[in-house]
Design a protein around this motif. Structure first.
Motif, PDB file in Angstrom:
ATOM      1  N   LYS A  65       0.844  -1.198   0.000  1.00 32.76           N
ATOM      2  CA  LYS A  65       0.000   0.000   0.000  1.00 32.76           C
ATOM      3  C   LYS A  65       0.882   1.252   0.000  1.00 32.76           C
ATOM      4  O   LYS A  65       1.817   1.363   0.776  1.00 32.76           O
ATOM      5  CB  LYS A  65      -0.912   0.002   1.222  1.00 32.76           C
ATOM      6  N   ALA A  71       1.630   0.811 -14.254  1.00 35.01           N
ATOM      7  CA  ALA A  71       0.484  -0.048 -14.536  1.00 35.01           C
ATOM      8  C   ALA A  71      -0.050   0.211 -15.932  1.00 35.01           C
ATOM      9  O   ALA A  71       0.098   1.303 -16.472  1.00 35.01           O
ATOM     10  CB  ALA A  71      -0.610   0.203 -13.498  1.00 35.01           C
ATOM     11  N   ALA A  92       1.233   4.974 -11.171  1.00 39.51           N
ATOM     12  CA  ALA A  92       0.097   4.803 -10.272  1.00 39.51           C
ATOM     13  C   ALA A  92       0.606   4.491  -8.867  1.00 39.51           C
ATOM     14  O   ALA A  92       1.780   4.170  -8.691  1.00 39.51           O
ATOM     15  CB  ALA A  92      -0.811   3.676 -10.767  1.00 39.51           C
ATOM     16  N   LYS A  93      -0.282   4.612  -7.896  1.00 36.89           N
ATOM     17  CA  LYS A  93       0.036   4.232  -6.516  1.00 36.89           C
ATOM     18  C   LYS A  93      -0.977   3.191  -6.069  1.00 36.89           C
ATOM     19  O   LYS A  93      -2.159   3.279  -6.397  1.00 36.89           O
ATOM     20  CB  LYS A  93      -0.033   5.431  -5.580  1.00 36.89           C
ATOM     21  N   ILE A  94      -0.492   2.241  -5.292  1.00 33.89           N
ATOM     22  CA  ILE A  94      -1.371   1.205  -4.755  1.00 33.89           C
ATOM     23  C   ILE A  94      -2.119   1.783  -3.567  1.00 33.89           C
ATOM     24  O   ILE A  94      -1.512   2.291  -2.624  1.00 33.89           O
ATOM     25  CB  ILE A  94      -0.557  -0.033  -4.336  1.00 33.89           C
ATOM     26  N   SER A  95      -3.448   1.701  -3.622  1.00 34.59           N
ATOM     27  CA  SER A  95      -4.255   2.211  -2.505  1.00 34.59           C
ATOM     28  C   SER A  95      -4.785   1.090  -1.619  1.00 34.59           C
ATOM     29  O   SER A  95      -5.147   1.327  -0.467  1.00 34.59           O
ATOM     30  CB  SER A  95      -5.416   3.068  -3.022  1.00 34.59           C
ATOM     31  N   TYR A 104      -4.939  -5.583  -6.728  1.00 34.29           N
ATOM     32  CA  TYR A 104      -4.684  -4.316  -6.042  1.00 34.29           C
ATOM     33  C   TYR A 104      -5.678  -3.272  -6.517  1.00 34.29           C
ATOM     34  O   TYR A 104      -6.110  -3.294  -7.672  1.00 34.29           O
ATOM     35  CB  TYR A 104      -3.263  -3.819  -6.342  1.00 34.29           C
ATOM     36  N   ILE A 106      -5.644   0.543  -7.445  1.00 37.04           N
ATOM     37  CA  ILE A 106      -4.607   1.520  -7.771  1.00 37.04           C
ATOM     38  C   ILE A 106      -5.240   2.845  -8.179  1.00 37.04           C
ATOM     39  O   ILE A 106      -6.374   2.889  -8.653  1.00 37.04           O
ATOM     40  CB  ILE A 106      -3.655   1.029  -8.887  1.00 37.04           C
ATOM     41  N   TYR A 108      -4.263   6.044 -10.601  1.00 40.83           N
ATOM     42  CA  TYR A 108      -3.341   6.580 -11.595  1.00 40.83           C
ATOM     43  C   TYR A 108      -2.983   8.008 -11.212  1.00 40.83           C
ATOM     44  O   TYR A 108      -3.867   8.816 -10.895  1.00 40.83           O
ATOM     45  CB  TYR A 108      -3.955   6.525 -12.992  1.00 40.83           C
ATOM     46  N   THR A 114      -9.228   5.919 -10.044  1.00 42.64           N
ATOM     47  CA  THR A 114      -8.988   4.734  -9.233  1.00 42.64           C
ATOM     48  C   THR A 114      -9.635   3.531  -9.914  1.00 42.64           C
ATOM     49  O   THR A 114     -10.776   3.603 -10.369  1.00 42.64           O
ATOM     50  CB  THR A 114      -9.585   4.905  -7.819  1.00 42.64           C
ATOM     51  N   ILE A 142       0.776  -4.820 -13.545  1.00 39.95           N
ATOM     52  CA  ILE A 142       1.382  -3.947 -12.528  1.00 39.95           C
ATOM     53  C   ILE A 142       2.803  -4.412 -12.271  1.00 39.95           C
ATOM     54  O   ILE A 142       3.042  -5.599 -12.042  1.00 39.95           O
ATOM     55  CB  ILE A 142       0.603  -4.008 -11.196  1.00 39.95           C
TER      56      ILE A 142
END
Length: 175
Positions: A65, A71, A92-95, A104, A106, A108, A114, A142
């Motif tokens: 996270k 991605a 992107a970040k993993i939320s 996951y 994610i 962007y 999301t 990813i």
């Protein structure tokens, strides 16, 4: 000068051998006296360097996270089928990490969109043909990523970092 050091009060920046010997012998005490501010460029660069080494060495626990990833995008939202996957990679970040460890949620970075339950990879069992067989049936969706260098990205850490900050005015204290 442009580096923020006052040359009239910089006695230990004269590039003489004795100066460098003094700095080398007293490195630990100078480091304690003038620590970098939390969230400074140096701290972020060290963390980025460590992550880059981990990504390069193929460390397995990089999809957590808050981690930065590259991605793919799907033209069909959350449906990952052949023909729907956009060309290229997107930051992107993993939320959220799902319990199975393969999916996951994610977000962007550039669009703010999301997408939920994004798989790490997709296997296509219908790739290629007799005449043109596919090289691979697996498509990565990813992969771990490393942030751009701090000087090229002013949005890092929501602006909480301080480019070039050091903890104290070295030229004032050393002179």
């Amino acid at each position: 000068g442009e580096d923020g050091v006052d040359p009239t009060k910089a006695a230990h920046l004269d590039c003489e051998t004795r100066t460098f010997e003094f700095l080398a012998r007293n490195h630990q005490s100078l480091k304690k006296r003038y620590p970098a501010l939390k969230g400074s460029t140096l701290d972020i660069a060290v963390a980025d360097g460590n992550r880059a080494n981990d990504v390069e060495n193929g460390t397995t626990d990089l999809l957590t996270k808050g981690s930065l990833v590259r991605a793919r995008k799907s033209r069909l939202g959350a449906e990952w089928v052949r023909g729907a996957i956009c060309e290229g990679w997107f930051a992107a970040k993993i939320s959220k990490v799902h319990k199975d460890g393969l999916h996951y949620d994610i977000k962007y970075i550039h669009s703010g969109k999301t997408v939920k339950k994004v798989p790490t990879f997709v296997d296509f069992n219908y790739c290629g043909s007799k005449d043109t067989p596919a090289d691979c049936v697996r498509c990565d969706i990813i992969v771990p990523s490393v942030p751009d260098p701090i000087v090229s990205d002013t949005c890092r850490e929501n602006g909480k970092h301080r480019i070039g900050s050091s903890g104290g005015c070295v030229s004032e204290r050393v002179a």
